[in-house]
Design a protein around this motif. Structure first.
Motif, PDB file in Angstrom:
ATOM      1  N   ALA A 301       0.782  -1.019  -0.087  1.00  0.00           N
ATOM      2  CA  ALA A 301       0.005  -0.041  -0.051  1.00  0.00           C
ATOM      3  C   ALA A 301       0.861   1.224  -0.028  1.00  0.00           C
ATOM      4  CB  ALA A 301      -0.790   0.138   1.303  1.00  0.00           C
ATOM      5  N   ASP A 302       0.653   2.254  -1.027  1.00  0.00           N
ATOM      6  CA  ASP A 302       1.312   3.441  -0.978  1.00  0.00           C
ATOM      7  C   ASP A 302       0.665   4.509  -0.313  1.00  0.00           C
ATOM      8  OD1 ASP A 302       3.391   2.418  -2.829  1.00  0.00           O
ATOM      9  OD2 ASP A 302       2.240   2.581  -4.280  1.00  0.00           O
ATOM     10  N   GLY A 303      -0.613   4.295  -0.089  1.00  0.00           N
ATOM     11  CA  GLY A 303      -1.557   5.463   0.677  1.00  0.00           C
ATOM     12  C   GLY A 303      -2.883   4.706   1.213  1.00  0.00           C
ATOM     13  N   GLY A 304      -3.600   5.423   1.879  1.00  0.00           N
ATOM     14  CA  GLY A 304      -4.741   5.217   2.474  1.00  0.00           C
ATOM     15  C   GLY A 304      -5.734   4.324   1.435  1.00  0.00           C
ATOM     16  N   ASP A 305      -5.906   4.952   0.348  1.00  0.00           N
ATOM     17  CA  ASP A 305      -6.780   4.355  -0.472  1.00  0.00           C
ATOM     18  C   ASP A 305      -6.705   2.712  -0.809  1.00  0.00           C
ATOM     19  OD1 ASP A 305      -8.068   6.929  -0.767  1.00  0.00           O
ATOM     20  OD2 ASP A 305      -7.131   7.213  -2.770  1.00  0.00           O
ATOM     21  N   ALA A 306      -5.602   2.500  -0.709  1.00  0.00           N
ATOM     22  CA  ALA A 306      -5.057   1.249  -1.067  1.00  0.00           C
ATOM     23  C   ALA A 306      -5.561   0.332   0.130  1.00  0.00           C
ATOM     24  CB  ALA A 306      -3.627   0.949  -1.307  1.00  0.00           C
ATOM     25  N   VAL A 307      -5.030   0.794   1.529  1.00  0.00           N
ATOM     26  CA  VAL A 307      -5.601   0.306   2.778  1.00  0.00           C
ATOM     27  C   VAL A 307      -7.161   0.069   2.851  1.00  0.00           C
ATOM     28  CG1 VAL A 307      -5.538   0.475   5.162  1.00  0.00           C
ATOM     29  CG2 VAL A 307      -3.651   1.017   3.837  1.00  0.00           C
ATOM     30  N   VAL A 308      -8.045   1.244   2.539  1.00  0.00           N
ATOM     31  CA  VAL A 308      -9.507   1.155   2.559  1.00  0.00           C
ATOM     32  C   VAL A 308      -9.723  -0.063   1.393  1.00  0.00           C
ATOM     33  CG1 VAL A 308     -11.630   2.418   1.694  1.00  0.00           C
ATOM     34  CG2 VAL A 308      -9.577   3.427   2.985  1.00  0.00           C
ATOM     35  N   ALA A 309      -9.113  -0.011   0.298  1.00  0.00           N
ATOM     36  CA  ALA A 309      -9.624  -1.184  -0.617  1.00  0.00           C
ATOM     37  C   ALA A 309      -9.414  -2.370  -0.299  1.00  0.00           C
ATOM     38  CB  ALA A 309      -8.963  -0.944  -2.113  1.00  0.00           C
ATOM     39  N   ALA A 310      -8.311  -2.742   0.433  1.00  0.00           N
ATOM     40  CA  ALA A 310      -8.129  -4.070   1.046  1.00  0.00           C
ATOM     41  C   ALA A 310      -8.971  -4.450   2.319  1.00  0.00           C
ATOM     42  CB  ALA A 310      -6.436  -4.117   1.562  1.00  0.00           C
ATOM     43  N   LEU A 311      -9.368  -3.471   3.072  1.00  0.00           N
ATOM     44  CA  LEU A 311     -10.224  -3.956   4.056  1.00  0.00           C
ATOM     45  C   LEU A 311     -11.560  -4.225   3.615  1.00  0.00           C
ATOM     46  CD1 LEU A 311      -9.110  -1.149   6.642  1.00  0.00           C
ATOM     47  CD2 LEU A 311      -8.546  -3.388   6.754  1.00  0.00           C
ATOM     48  N   ALA A 312     -12.128  -3.820   2.552  1.00  0.00           N
ATOM     49  CA  ALA A 312     -13.377  -4.108   1.964  1.00  0.00           C
ATOM     50  C   ALA A 312     -13.382  -5.435   1.372  1.00  0.00           C
ATOM     51  CB  ALA A 312     -13.639  -3.094   0.808  1.00  0.00           C
ATOM     52  N   GLY A 313     -12.138  -6.118   1.216  1.00  0.00           N
ATOM     53  CA  GLY A 313     -12.002  -7.389   0.549  1.00  0.00           C
ATOM     54  C   GLY A 313     -12.009  -8.418   1.469  1.00  0.00           C
ATOM     55  N   ASP A 314     -11.824  -9.790   1.067  1.00  0.00           N
ATOM     56  CA  ASP A 314     -11.571 -10.942   1.780  1.00  0.00           C
ATOM     57  C   ASP A 314     -10.214 -11.438   1.261  1.00  0.00           C
ATOM     58  OD1 ASP A 314     -11.358 -13.217   3.261  1.00  0.00           O
ATOM     59  OD2 ASP A 314     -13.150 -14.137   2.435  1.00  0.00           O
ATOM     60  N   ALA A 315      -9.197 -11.362   2.296  1.00  0.00           N
ATOM     61  CA  ALA A 315      -8.045 -11.469   2.069  1.00  0.00           C
ATOM     62  C   ALA A 315      -7.367 -12.813   2.710  1.00  0.00           C
ATOM     63  CB  ALA A 315      -6.862 -10.503   2.281  1.00  0.00           C
ATOM     64  N   ALA A 316      -8.278 -13.610   3.043  1.00  0.00           N
ATOM     65  CA  ALA A 316      -7.893 -15.081   3.934  1.00  0.00           C
ATOM     66  C   ALA A 316      -6.927 -15.861   3.056  1.00  0.00           C
ATOM     67  CB  ALA A 316      -9.083 -15.835   4.064  1.00  0.00           C
ATOM     68  N   ARG A 317      -7.118 -15.916   1.690  1.00  0.00           N
ATOM     69  CA  ARG A 317      -6.001 -16.683   0.865  1.00  0.00           C
ATOM     70  C   ARG A 317      -4.845 -15.917   0.829  1.00  0.00           C
ATOM     71  NH1 ARG A 317      -5.040 -13.828  -3.696  1.00  0.00           N
ATOM     72  NH2 ARG A 317      -6.478 -12.370  -4.114  1.00  0.00           N
ATOM     73  N   ILE A 318      -4.541 -14.598   1.131  1.00  0.00           N
ATOM     74  CA  ILE A 318      -3.274 -14.103   1.149  1.00  0.00           C
ATOM     75  C   ILE A 318      -2.578 -14.421   2.508  1.00  0.00           C
ATOM     76  CG2 ILE A 318      -2.338 -11.882   1.445  1.00  0.00           C
ATOM     77  CD1 ILE A 318      -4.026 -10.662  -0.707  1.00  0.00           C
ATOM     78  N   GLY A 319      -3.539 -14.550   3.389  1.00  0.00           N
ATOM     79  CA  GLY A 319      -2.739 -15.049   4.836  1.00  0.00           C
ATOM     80  C   GLY A 319      -2.271 -16.427   4.747  1.00  0.00           C
ATOM     81  N   GLU A 320      -3.263 -17.341   4.063  1.00  0.00           N
ATOM     82  CA  GLU A 320      -2.603 -18.616   4.259  1.00  0.00           C
ATOM     83  C   GLU A 320      -1.586 -18.817   3.229  1.00  0.00           C
ATOM     84  OE1 GLU A 320      -6.231 -20.621   2.458  1.00  0.00           O
ATOM     85  OE2 GLU A 320      -7.354 -20.186   4.011  1.00  0.00           O
ATOM     86  N   ALA A 321      -1.475 -18.151   2.132  1.00  0.00           N
ATOM     87  CA  ALA A 321      -0.326 -18.222   1.073  1.00  0.00           C
ATOM     88  C   ALA A 321       1.218 -17.432   1.967  1.00  0.00           C
ATOM     89  CB  ALA A 321      -0.569 -17.359  -0.098  1.00  0.00           C
ATOM     90  N   ALA A 322       0.867 -16.393   2.766  1.00  0.00           N
ATOM     91  CA  ALA A 322       2.069 -15.938   3.352  1.00  0.00           C
ATOM     92  C   ALA A 322       2.468 -17.003   4.334  1.00  0.00           C
ATOM     93  CB  ALA A 322       1.558 -14.704   4.061  1.00  0.00           C
ATOM     94  N   ARG A 323       1.499 -17.646   4.979  1.00  0.00           N
ATOM     95  CA  ARG A 323       1.960 -18.529   5.879  1.00  0.00           C
ATOM     96  C   ARG A 323       2.866 -19.875   5.469  1.00  0.00           C
ATOM     97  NH1 ARG A 323       1.439 -21.152  10.846  1.00  0.00           N
ATOM     98  NH2 ARG A 323       0.735 -23.351  10.860  1.00  0.00           N
ATOM     99  N   ALA A 324       2.350 -20.301   4.395  1.00  0.00           N
ATOM    100  CA  ALA A 324       2.916 -21.526   3.521  1.00  0.00           C
ATOM    101  C   ALA A 324       4.399 -20.784   3.143  1.00  0.00           C
ATOM    102  CB  ALA A 324       2.157 -21.767   2.176  1.00  0.00           C
ATOM    103  N   ARG A 325       4.630 -19.797   2.944  1.00  0.00           N
ATOM    104  CA  ARG A 325       5.882 -19.115   2.524  1.00  0.00           C
ATOM    105  C   ARG A 325       6.822 -19.236   3.483  1.00  0.00           C
ATOM    106  NH1 ARG A 325       7.335 -15.859  -2.028  1.00  0.00           N
ATOM    107  NH2 ARG A 325       9.946 -15.644  -1.878  1.00  0.00           N
ATOM    108  N   VAL A 326       6.444 -18.401   4.805  1.00  0.00           N
ATOM    109  CA  VAL A 326       7.123 -18.572   5.932  1.00  0.00           C
ATOM    110  C   VAL A 326       7.911 -19.776   6.385  1.00  0.00           C
ATOM    111  CG1 VAL A 326       6.995 -17.794   8.217  1.00  0.00           C
ATOM    112  CG2 VAL A 326       6.227 -16.143   6.664  1.00  0.00           C
ATOM    113  N   LEU A 327       6.637 -20.761   6.508  1.00  0.00           N
ATOM    114  CA  LEU A 327       7.051 -22.316   6.894  1.00  0.00           C
ATOM    115  C   LEU A 327       7.928 -22.754   5.982  1.00  0.00           C
ATOM    116  CD1 LEU A 327       3.518 -23.279   8.264  1.00  0.00           C
ATOM    117  CD2 LEU A 327       5.208 -22.352   9.462  1.00  0.00           C
TER     118      LEU A 327
END
Length: 359
Positions: A301-327
């Motif tokens: 996110a470069d600014g608040g608009d990107a954060v607002v857009a992210a909060l309006a969505g469902d990013a569960a798949r992003i959390g799952e993919a990031a966890r797999a990357r870290v593990l």
């Protein structure tokens, strides 16, 4: 291998990110069969907030001033490796003493590389100077990328290797916590991070009064005007981090200016939040794409608009993919193996140089 570490703190995570880094790394290093001794300078502000008094993976001992280290000279001399960490009080005197007494590998672990190099360039670093850099057999750096070449070329480090922070997956994992906040941030106050925190969280909270936010960490000035929908948590010990992340729909990563300029300087909160399966919204800096795939494993996110857009969505798949990357690449076990390899290579290199000098 017998390893002695002289670091800022292992016993207290209050107001510093060093303790959690050392805890995860040394626990995993000990699991590989190594013996570890951690020597910590007594400091009142840490002594008053100790949250690890007796680790079961290493010996922890305290000293009051550098002169007391003479009592540990035999331990230093018999160790295969000795590591001095950044921000150790009287670090220059401690480093010189270690370089005189260590017969194994003498290494420096810089958990603050961009800050260190800026201060070295200005001849204003309290825990390291240029002769010490040249005297360490190995320079382990929280920052990778072009900084490693700069350490060797401009500052004379014999061997510079990246050793990023990591996460202990036994501790950091998804917990069945109810979602309390739409966006959270965990970090000690920093003046150069605050404008980004203002832009990506506080201003967004004002724009979205129906959403819930949280900022956890000490030392924030009393004059910050927090919106009513931003919950403040003054200090959250490491034991509470997984529940904090698990209670967050998204969490924010904000990077210090020196680390943005250097690039390739991931904060431990990236790996900890990802290990908990929490989707991360981050500011942008060189090298982040090497760690997480934007749009798939992290939101930039470069600014608040990107954060607002992210909060309006469902990013569960992003959390799952990031966890797999870290593990798969960023656990403490991975870092312990990297540390072991770096120390063994430095030891072999140092032995070769000594043999050549004798010949």
């Amino acid at each position: 291998m017998k390893l002695v570490v002289l670091g800022l703190s292992l016993s207290s995570s209050w107001g510093n990110g060093h303790a959690t880094t050392w805890r995860a790394l040394l626990k995993a290093f000990a699991r590989r069969g190594h013996d570890v001794l951690f020597l910590e300078r007594t400091a009142r502000w840490y002594a008053d907030h100790r949250d690890l008094a007796d680790p079961d993976y290493c010996r922890l001992a305290f000293y009051d001033d550098p002169a007391e280290l003479e009592g540990w000279a035999d331990e230093i001399g018999s160790a295969e490796a000795v590591i001095v960490g950044s921000y150790v009080p009287d670090g220059i005197a401690v480093g010189r003493w270690v370089q005189r007494h260590a017969r194994g590998v003498a290494a420096f672990y810089d958990i603050d590389t961009p800050v260190t190099l800026a201060r070295l360039a200005a001849d204003d670093c309290a825990y390291l100077d240029r002769p010490l850099v040249r005297g360490y057999d190995l320079y382990l750096s929280f920052t990778g990328g072009p900084t490693l070449e700069r350490l060797e070329r401009a500052f004379g480090a014999p061997r510079a290797r990246a050793l990023y922070c990591s996460v202990d997956p036994d501790i950091y994992r998804p917990l069945p916590a109810p979602r309390r906040w739409d966006l959270s941030y965990l970090g000690t106050y920093s003046a150069d991070r605050q404008p980004t925190l203002d832009r990506l969280l506080i201003d967004v909270a004002r724009r979205l009064p129906e959403r819930r936010f949280a900022v956890a960490g000490p030392q924030y000035p009393a004059d910050i005007a927090w919106p009513d929908n931003v919950e403040r948590i003054d200090h959250l010990p490491p034991a509470g981090h997984p529940a904090f992340y698990s209670a967050s729909r998204f969490t924010l990563n904000v990077t210090r200016a020196d680390m943005i300029a250097a690039g390739w300087s991931p904060s431990v909160r990236l790996f900890e939040a990802a290990a908990c399966g929490t989707p991360i919204i981050s500011d942008r800096w060189p090298g982040i794409e090497d760690l997480f795939a934007p749009g798939r494993e992290i939101i930039l996110a470069d600014g608040g608009d990107a954060v607002v857009a992210a909060l309006a969505g469902d990013a569960a798949r992003i959390g799952e993919a990031a966890r797999a990357r870290v593990l798969g690449a960023h656990t403490a076990g991975h870092r312990a193996a990297e540390l072991e390899n770096a120390l063994e290579q430095a030891g072999a290199h140092t032995s070769t140089l000594i043999q050549k000098e004798i010949a």
